[in-house]
Design a protein around this motif. Structure first.
Motif: not given
Length: 290
Positions: A150-169, A191-194
């Motif tokens: 009954g849960g949901r999925n986050h991004r599957f891999s590093l290729s799927d979406a941008v997730l900027v974390k503290d180390n990136h910043l 891309s505008h779809t990311t």
């Protein structure tokens, strides 16, 4: 989505690991013509996941194994419930046993734990989502088990979406850029779809992130009161995800803060496999003349 190819790859790799040169015990003890019936039986209650994996394991070992599916992914079961019944070569059933059980037990453990988290957030807007803290090589299977619970999925891999974390910043800020400038420059290259998500660990970081027009803000290790304050600050301008410090003891309070998403690494990185057993009965041939 979990593909047949992904399942087959995992099963074949596991079978090669478990019996690279055959099953010497069964081949030495069990007559080649012996047949058996086996039942996969629950030793404890839970939520099932891994039906397709069990079927794939039986098929890879011996296409002649017949499988009756008596329960389906996402269904609850109780101790003593028969989940599957297998019929065919005794050697083949014994060859498939451990791999099938190992995978179905782990996946059902994930589905069961996910269902517990989901139940504790009922009546709120929060959705329980997984993370990339999965077993290497088993991510597709484990993510599918989260869905069964009954849960949901986050991004599957590093290729799927941008997730900027503290180390990136931290790296960007060391170059003299502001958070907003860095995020806007990054978005201009995408891309505008990311989908773009940014992690913050303080309330005073939220406005600078929102100014860049991100899609999701992750509030990392926020206390419940700060989560509520963060949701109020965002005010619907982005999705709000809570992460860190999430457990069965804390998830209900986190959900009541008004966040949209709660990511739980424990769903896959520290789950306990459920106790399922395989009960085998050897088919005894009827003597000639009877």
């Amino acid at each position: 989505m979990l593909t047949d190819d992904a399942i087959t790859e995992v099963v074949r790799r596991a079978l090669r690991e478990d019996a690279p040169w055959g099953d010497v015990t069964s081949e030495a003890l069990i007559p080649v013509e012996a047949t058996a019936t086996a039942s996969v039986v629950a030793r404890e209650s839970g939520v099932l996941s891994g039906t397709r994996v069990l079927l794939a394991t039986a098929r890879e070992v011996d296409p002649g194994i017949g499988v009756d599916v008596l329960a389906h992914d996402g269904e609850r079961f109780a101790p003593g419930d028969e989940l599957f019944r297998l019929r065919g070569s005794a050697r083949s059933i014994l060859r498939a046993e451990r791999i099938a059980l190992n995978l179905v037990q782990r996946l059902s453990g994930i589905a069961t734990l996910t269902a517990e988290y989901v139940a504790l957030t009922e009546g709120t807007r929060a959705r329980i989502v997984d993370t990339r803290k999965t077993t290497p090589g088993l991510r597709a299977l484990e993510r599918d088990a989260v869905l069964a619970g009954g849960g949901r999925n986050h991004r599957f891999s590093l290729s799927d979406a941008v997730l900027v974390k503290d180390n990136h910043l931290a790296i960007l800020l060391a170059q003299g850029l502001t958070v907003t400038e860095a995020l806007l420059a990054m978005k201009a290259r995408l891309s505008h779809t990311t989908h773009v998500e940014v992690e913050v660990d303080r309330l005073d970081q939220i406005e600078a992130v929102l100014a860049a027009g991100v899609d999701t803000i992750m509030l990392d290790n926020f206390a419940p009161d700060d989560l509520m304050a963060g949701v109020a600050l965002v005010a619907g301008r982005a999705l709000v995800e809570a992460s860190g410090g999430v457990s069965l003891a804390t998830v209900a309070e986190i959900a009541r803060s008004g966040v949209d998403l709660i990511s739980v690494g424990a769903l896959t990185h520290s789950v306990r496999a459920l106790d399922l057993g395989l009960d085998v009965s050897v088919d005894v041939p009827t003597p000639v003349g009877r």
